[in-house]
Design a protein around this motif. Structure first.
Motif, PDB file in Angstrom:
ATOM      1  N   LEU A  29      -8.288  -1.362  -0.773  1.00  0.00           N
ATOM      2  CA  LEU A  29      -7.029  -1.854  -0.383  1.00  0.00           C
ATOM      3  C   LEU A  29      -7.049  -2.034   1.134  1.00  0.00           C
ATOM      4  O   LEU A  29      -7.484  -1.141   1.765  1.00  0.00           O
ATOM      5  CB  LEU A  29      -5.794  -1.370  -0.847  1.00  0.00           C
ATOM      6  CG  LEU A  29      -5.762  -0.776  -2.218  1.00  0.00           C
ATOM      7  CD1 LEU A  29      -4.322  -0.131  -2.621  1.00  0.00           C
ATOM      8  CD2 LEU A  29      -5.820  -2.249  -3.046  1.00  0.00           C
ATOM      9  N   LEU A  73      -2.102  -0.651  -7.409  1.00  0.00           N
ATOM     10  CA  LEU A  73      -2.755  -1.883  -7.146  1.00  0.00           C
ATOM     11  C   LEU A  73      -4.186  -1.771  -7.681  1.00  0.00           C
ATOM     12  O   LEU A  73      -4.709  -2.995  -8.136  1.00  0.00           O
ATOM     13  CB  LEU A  73      -2.763  -2.092  -5.631  1.00  0.00           C
ATOM     14  CG  LEU A  73      -1.292  -2.894  -5.198  1.00  0.00           C
ATOM     15  CD1 LEU A  73      -1.400  -2.691  -3.416  1.00  0.00           C
ATOM     16  CD2 LEU A  73      -1.555  -4.237  -5.265  1.00  0.00           C
ATOM     17  N   GLN A  74      -4.820  -0.661  -7.429  1.00  0.00           N
ATOM     18  CA  GLN A  74      -5.950  -0.466  -8.100  1.00  0.00           C
ATOM     19  C   GLN A  74      -6.284  -0.848  -9.439  1.00  0.00           C
ATOM     20  O   GLN A  74      -7.046  -1.699  -9.889  1.00  0.00           O
ATOM     21  CB  GLN A  74      -6.819   0.779  -7.558  1.00  0.00           C
ATOM     22  CG  GLN A  74      -6.923   0.937  -6.255  1.00  0.00           C
ATOM     23  CD  GLN A  74      -5.729   1.630  -5.625  1.00  0.00           C
ATOM     24  OE1 GLN A  74      -4.349   1.436  -6.138  1.00  0.00           O
ATOM     25  NE2 GLN A  74      -5.924   2.417  -4.756  1.00  0.00           N
ATOM     26  N   ASP A  77      -0.349   2.534  -3.675  1.00  0.00           N
ATOM     27  CA  ASP A  77      -1.727   2.690  -3.548  1.00  0.00           C
ATOM     28  C   ASP A  77      -1.880   4.169  -4.575  1.00  0.00           C
ATOM     29  O   ASP A  77      -1.725   5.245  -4.170  1.00  0.00           O
ATOM     30  CB  ASP A  77      -1.941   3.380  -2.023  1.00  0.00           C
ATOM     31  CG  ASP A  77      -3.560   3.909  -1.578  1.00  0.00           C
ATOM     32  OD1 ASP A  77      -4.291   3.666  -2.661  1.00  0.00           O
ATOM     33  OD2 ASP A  77      -3.725   4.327  -0.752  1.00  0.00           O
ATOM     34  N   SER A 136      -1.404 -12.265  -1.155  1.00  0.00           N
ATOM     35  CA  SER A 136      -2.685 -11.402  -1.315  1.00  0.00           C
ATOM     36  C   SER A 136      -3.906 -12.101  -1.370  1.00  0.00           C
ATOM     37  O   SER A 136      -3.721 -13.434  -1.584  1.00  0.00           O
ATOM     38  CB  SER A 136      -2.503 -10.350  -2.310  1.00  0.00           C
ATOM     39  OG  SER A 136      -3.781  -9.605  -2.610  1.00  0.00           O
ATOM     40  N   ILE A 154       0.927  -1.215  -0.122  1.00  0.00           N
ATOM     41  CA  ILE A 154       0.082   0.025  -0.137  1.00  0.00           C
ATOM     42  C   ILE A 154       0.776   1.192   0.024  1.00  0.00           C
ATOM     43  O   ILE A 154       0.519   2.306  -0.572  1.00  0.00           O
ATOM     44  CB  ILE A 154      -0.928   0.005   1.202  1.00  0.00           C
ATOM     45  CG1 ILE A 154      -1.975  -1.279   1.075  1.00  0.00           C
ATOM     46  CG2 ILE A 154      -1.603   1.261   1.436  1.00  0.00           C
ATOM     47  CD1 ILE A 154      -2.838  -1.490   2.367  1.00  0.00           C
TER      48      ILE A 154
END
Length: 451
Positions: free
Chosen positions: A364, A329-330, A315, A380, A311
């Motif tokens: 997240l 990550l998104q 992020d 994950s 994160i």
């Protein structure tokens, strides 16, 4: 013996001296050489592939302008160029517990030295230098502590120890000379994460500098240039300056472990390694959703359980550039749910627009067991909540390409061929064969046409 040479042989014991002895006492077997050749292949493929990028073209323009006169490039400059190119596409290797990308630093430095005119280095000697370099960079990296990584880029700060150690083997440095080389390499440790705020090209500079700095330190040690033996543990050394929670004992821990190169991960996707466990899990969900005839329109929410470091670095809910997307990550989770293949195009402008709505629904959180297992394991869980109320989940304890979930040899060769073709090598098979043959006695480095 000169005064400088005599002084060099009367050094205090230090972590760098212990590291030198540990590395040089480790046996090198045929499997170690074969593995090293595969990692060299991966690094060379990344170097060639990196040319086909905006930062790569900028680096090559700088190179050609700087050498437009009669001066030739020395090994250090070659190492810089290759290191910088290698770290562009975000597909180079990663050692988990040190969070160091050793290949983009060590392989360029070793290659630049071994390929010098008149250098008599066969394949196994070159690959042994690579093993030594990976070991030094990652062992220092395992000792810096988690707080270091919040501000400092471990590849940049720990990498010079690796390039210096590889150079020490190829230049035939004594133990004392190697300690001096490591001391001066460590004194050049640098590299901050600030570039992430604007997506600047600095990360590639980090790898290039680390490759050149360690190589240069080894060259200087060869002619008697001294360095600080206690660069790691000294009162004004690396750990005290930049590592609030350093673990100095980790540098020499578990001396009988396999070579750290064999414990290093190969990246299957062209994005930050922190995104890979979630990409893998989301890819598993995509297969299940496709089989059920479900589309992205049916997804209400996506939850990604990761570890805090992922994160901290990745992020980015709405990335605006290819590079930002590789650290999002998104976006990574969204494209893995939307596409069968997460390739270079998956991070381009069309796919960013296509995935933006779904990426906005990705949440997240740092969660167990992943947060507690990091950095030993990078895992994950990804869950999709559907309009029907159904919740689907996929978990990954380790990322694909980790030692626990390794890429097959054929997959590594296929990845290398893809990167080479991306970099303009239309027929890469011969180069691949020549690099893999380096494990054989009497083999020689193939010619590498970079510029």
């Amino acid at each position: 013996m000169s005064k400088t040479a005599k002084a060099a042989e009367n050094l205090p014991d230090s972590l760098t001296a212990g590291l030198t002895r540990l590395i040089r006492q480790k046996p090198v077997g045929p499997r170690d050489l074969d593995m090293a050749a595969l990692f060299v292949l991966d690094a060379v493929a990344n170097i060639l592939g990196g040319r086909n990028s905006e930062p790569g073209r900028t680096l090559l323009a700088w190179w050609n302008e700087a050498l437009s006169g009669n001066s030739g490039a020395d090994a250090g400059r070659w190492a810089f160029l290759m290191g910088a190119l290698c770290h562009i596409l975000e597909t180079d290797d990663l050692h988990r517990t040190s969070v160091v990308h050793p290949g983009c630093v060590v392989v360029p430095a070793a290659w630049a030295l071994a390929a010098r005119p008149g250098a008599e280095v066969d394949g196994p000697a070159f690959l042994t230098a690579v093993l030594h370099g990976f070991e030094a960079a990652t062992r220092v990296g395992m000792a810096v502590g988690a707080a270091h990584y919040k501000i400092w880029h471990n590849t940049a700060t720990c990498g010079p120890f690796g390039s210096a150690m590889a150079g020490a083997h190829l230049l035939g440095l004594s133990e004392a000379e190697t300690v001096h080389a490591l001391g001066n390499a460590g004194s050049q440790s640098s590299g901050l994460w600030q570039f992430l705020e604007t997506g600047a090209m600095t990360k590639h500079l980090h790898a290039g500098h680390a490759a050149e700095a360690g190589l240069r330190a080894a060259e200087l040690a060869k002619v008697g240039f001294t360095g600080p033996p206690k660069i790691l543990e000294g009162e004004k050394g690396f750990f005290r300056a930049a590592c609030p929670d350093a673990k100095p004992e980790a540098v020499l821990a578990d001396a009988g472990a396999p070579w750290q190169l064999t414990l290093t991960s190969i990246k299957p996707w062209p994005s930050c390694r922190h995104t890979h466990p979630a990409i893998d899990a989301a890819g598993g969900l995509r297969a299940r959703l496709k089989a059920a005839g479900t589309t992205a329109e049916d997804v209400v929410k996506v939850e990604a359980d990761v570890y805090q470091a992922a994160i901290d670095v990745c992020d980015r809910p709405s990335p605006d550039t290819d590079y930002d997307a590789k650290f999002s990550l998104q976006h990574a989770v969204a494209v893995a749910l939307l596409r069968d293949k997460v390739d270079f195009e998956a991070f381009g402008p069309e796919e960013r627009d296509h995935a933006r709505a779904l990426a906005a629904r990705v949440e997240l959180r740092a969660a167990q067991p992943y947060d507690g297992a990091y950095p030993i394991s990078w895992g994950s869980a990804v869950r999709v909540h559907l309009k029907s109320g159904e919740v689907l989940e996929e978990t990954r304890k380790s990322a694909k390409g980790d030692p626990e979930a390794p890429l097959a040899r054929d997959e590594m060769i296929e990845k290398a061929a893809m990167l080479m073709r991306h970099g303009g090598i239309a027929a890469p098979d011969r180069l691949i064969e020549d690099i893999l043959a380096l494990a054989q006695p009497g083999s020689a480095l193939p010619v590498l046409d970079i510029v």
